[in-house]
Design a protein around this motif. Structure first.
Motif, PDB file in Angstrom:
ATOM      1  N   GLN A  13       3.794  -9.103  -2.670  1.00  0.00           N
ATOM      2  CA  GLN A  13       3.813  -8.673  -1.279  1.00  0.00           C
ATOM      3  C   GLN A  13       4.346  -7.247  -1.160  1.00  0.00           C
ATOM      4  OE1 GLN A  13       6.038 -11.622   0.915  1.00  0.00           O
ATOM      5  NE2 GLN A  13       4.224 -12.918   1.153  1.00  0.00           N
ATOM      6  N   PRO A  14       3.963  -6.561  -0.109  1.00  0.00           N
ATOM      7  CA  PRO A  14       4.502  -5.209   0.100  1.00  0.00           C
ATOM      8  C   PRO A  14       6.019  -5.211   0.153  1.00  0.00           C
ATOM      9  CG  PRO A  14       2.656  -5.612   1.555  1.00  0.00           C
ATOM     10  CD  PRO A  14       2.968  -6.926   0.898  1.00  0.00           C
ATOM     11  N   GLY A  15       6.601  -4.176  -0.434  1.00  0.00           N
ATOM     12  CA  GLY A  15       8.050  -4.033  -0.431  1.00  0.00           C
ATOM     13  C   GLY A  15       8.753  -4.688  -1.590  1.00  0.00           C
ATOM     14  N   GLN A  81       8.482   0.054 -14.196  1.00  0.00           N
ATOM     15  CA  GLN A  81       9.120  -0.752 -13.168  1.00  0.00           C
ATOM     16  C   GLN A  81       8.702  -0.191 -11.817  1.00  0.00           C
ATOM     17  OE1 GLN A  81      10.833  -3.592 -13.546  1.00  0.00           O
ATOM     18  NE2 GLN A  81      10.921  -3.746 -11.309  1.00  0.00           N
ATOM     19  N   MET A  82       8.057  -1.024 -11.026  1.00  0.00           N
ATOM     20  CA  MET A  82       7.539  -0.597  -9.732  1.00  0.00           C
ATOM     21  C   MET A  82       8.311  -1.296  -8.627  1.00  0.00           C
ATOM     22  SD  MET A  82       3.466  -0.769 -10.646  1.00  0.00           S
ATOM     23  CE  MET A  82       3.528  -2.533 -11.040  1.00  0.00           C
ATOM     24  N   SER A  83       8.817  -0.536  -7.702  1.00  0.00           N
ATOM     25  CA  SER A  83       9.549  -1.116  -6.585  1.00  0.00           C
ATOM     26  C   SER A  83       8.994  -0.568  -5.273  1.00  0.00           C
ATOM     27  CB  SER A  83      11.041  -0.821  -6.714  1.00  0.00           C
ATOM     28  OG  SER A  83      11.271   0.575  -6.718  1.00  0.00           O
ATOM     29  N   SER A  84       9.383  -1.201  -4.185  1.00  0.00           N
ATOM     30  CA  SER A  84       8.895  -0.812  -2.853  1.00  0.00           C
ATOM     31  C   SER A  84       7.376  -0.651  -2.863  1.00  0.00           C
ATOM     32  CB  SER A  84       9.556   0.493  -2.399  1.00  0.00           C
ATOM     33  OG  SER A  84      10.960   0.368  -2.361  1.00  0.00           O
ATOM     34  N   LEU A  85       6.731  -1.649  -3.424  1.00  0.00           N
ATOM     35  CA  LEU A  85       5.281  -1.558  -3.590  1.00  0.00           C
ATOM     36  C   LEU A  85       4.564  -1.523  -2.255  1.00  0.00           C
ATOM     37  CD1 LEU A  85       4.946  -3.899  -6.650  1.00  0.00           C
ATOM     38  CD2 LEU A  85       4.044  -1.566  -6.532  1.00  0.00           C
ATOM     39  N   LYS A  86       3.467  -0.777  -2.230  1.00  0.00           N
ATOM     40  CA  LYS A  86       2.656  -0.609  -1.036  1.00  0.00           C
ATOM     41  C   LYS A  86       1.233  -1.098  -1.315  1.00  0.00           C
ATOM     42  CE  LYS A  86       5.156   3.692  -0.017  1.00  0.00           C
ATOM     43  NZ  LYS A  86       5.006   5.149   0.240  1.00  0.00           N
ATOM     44  N   GLN A 117      -6.368  -2.476 -22.130  1.00  0.00           N
ATOM     45  CA  GLN A 117      -7.508  -3.129 -21.465  1.00  0.00           C
ATOM     46  C   GLN A 117      -7.358  -3.133 -19.949  1.00  0.00           C
ATOM     47  OE1 GLN A 117      -4.979  -4.681 -22.840  1.00  0.00           O
ATOM     48  NE2 GLN A 117      -4.384  -6.391 -21.514  1.00  0.00           N
ATOM     49  N   GLY A 118      -6.186  -2.814 -19.459  1.00  0.00           N
ATOM     50  CA  GLY A 118      -5.949  -2.780 -18.017  1.00  0.00           C
ATOM     51  C   GLY A 118      -5.386  -4.087 -17.492  1.00  0.00           C
ATOM     52  N   THR A 119      -4.552  -3.966 -16.483  1.00  0.00           N
ATOM     53  CA  THR A 119      -3.997  -5.147 -15.837  1.00  0.00           C
ATOM     54  C   THR A 119      -4.018  -4.922 -14.321  1.00  0.00           C
ATOM     55  OG1 THR A 119      -2.099  -6.667 -15.776  1.00  0.00           O
ATOM     56  CG2 THR A 119      -1.595  -4.330 -16.008  1.00  0.00           C
ATOM     57  N   GLN A 120      -4.442  -5.926 -13.598  1.00  0.00           N
ATOM     58  CA  GLN A 120      -4.601  -5.800 -12.152  1.00  0.00           C
ATOM     59  C   GLN A 120      -3.256  -5.950 -11.453  1.00  0.00           C
ATOM     60  OE1 GLN A 120      -7.538  -5.271 -10.194  1.00  0.00           O
ATOM     61  NE2 GLN A 120      -6.043  -5.045  -8.536  1.00  0.00           N
ATOM     62  N   VAL A 121      -2.989  -5.028 -10.544  1.00  0.00           N
ATOM     63  CA  VAL A 121      -1.839  -5.124  -9.650  1.00  0.00           C
ATOM     64  C   VAL A 121      -2.379  -5.126  -8.229  1.00  0.00           C
ATOM     65  CG1 VAL A 121       0.232  -3.988  -8.773  1.00  0.00           C
ATOM     66  CG2 VAL A 121      -0.243  -4.010 -11.239  1.00  0.00           C
ATOM     67  N   THR A 122      -2.050  -6.168  -7.499  1.00  0.00           N
ATOM     68  CA  THR A 122      -2.505  -6.299  -6.111  1.00  0.00           C
ATOM     69  C   THR A 122      -1.295  -6.437  -5.207  1.00  0.00           C
ATOM     70  OG1 THR A 122      -4.553  -7.390  -6.811  1.00  0.00           O
ATOM     71  CG2 THR A 122      -3.910  -7.626  -4.500  1.00  0.00           C
ATOM     72  N   VAL A 123      -1.212  -5.563  -4.229  1.00  0.00           N
ATOM     73  CA  VAL A 123      -0.118  -5.599  -3.262  1.00  0.00           C
ATOM     74  C   VAL A 123      -0.725  -5.959  -1.918  1.00  0.00           C
ATOM     75  CG1 VAL A 123       1.820  -4.367  -2.248  1.00  0.00           C
ATOM     76  CG2 VAL A 123       1.042  -3.796  -4.574  1.00  0.00           C
ATOM     77  N   SER A 124      -0.405  -7.156  -1.461  1.00  0.00           N
ATOM     78  CA  SER A 124      -1.042  -7.652  -0.246  1.00  0.00           C
ATOM     79  C   SER A 124      -0.135  -8.648   0.443  1.00  0.00           C
ATOM     80  CB  SER A 124      -2.379  -8.317  -0.585  1.00  0.00           C
ATOM     81  OG  SER A 124      -2.948  -8.945   0.542  1.00  0.00           O
ATOM     82  N   SER A 125      -0.189  -8.644   1.765  1.00  0.00           N
ATOM     83  CA  SER A 125       0.582  -9.617   2.518  1.00  0.00           C
ATOM     84  C   SER A 125      -0.285 -10.832   2.867  1.00  0.00           C
ATOM     85  CB  SER A 125       1.134  -8.984   3.801  1.00  0.00           C
ATOM     86  OG  SER A 125       0.082  -8.415   4.567  1.00  0.00           O
TER      87      SER A 125
END
Length: 125
Positions: A13-15, A81-86, A117-125
């Motif tokens: 989720q976002p944030g 390390q990813m934080s406060s994701l949008k 090979q890549g990895t999917q990151v999805t940020v969604s509410s």
């Protein structure tokens, strides 16, 4: 050859925060840097963050202050390390490593890139 294997993607989720890992194997000596790129459909792959062999780091303006890249030389692994994701962070994240060689004293360096090979990151509410 260098093999890169990413892990840690997913949907959040976002944030919130999420961490990615990239383990390198093979001919990893003299790699100049390792880093992360990302790509969304219809757009070019863009640099997210890179860490040089000496430890210096570079970040895309869009992730400064939110993402942190680090490496564990003993494990030949680089982390993001990813934080406060949008939502706009949603992308396929690719691990990258490269080395430059100089074919001769006066030659320009030749850069060789290696990709995971890549990895999917999805940020969604």
């Amino acid at each position: 050859q260098v093999q890169l294997v990413e892990s840690g993607g997913g949907e959040v989720q976002p944030g919130t925060s999420l961490g990615l890992s990239c383990a390198a194997s093979g001919s990893i000596r003299s790699l100049d840097a390792m880093g992360w790129y990302r790509q969304v459909p219809g757009k070019e792959r863009e640099l997210v963050a890179v860490i040089a062999s000496g430890g210096s780091t570079t970040y895309a303006d869009s992730v400064k202050g939110r993402f942190t890249i680090s490496r564990d030389n003993a494990k030949n692994t680089v982390y993001l390390q990813m934080s406060s994701l949008k939502p706009e962070d949603t992308a396929v994240y690719y691990c990258n490593a490269y080395r430059k060689i100089y074919p001769c004293i006066e030659c320009r360096p030749v850069r060789t890139d290696y990709w995971g090979q890549g990895t999917q990151v999805t940020v969604s509410s």
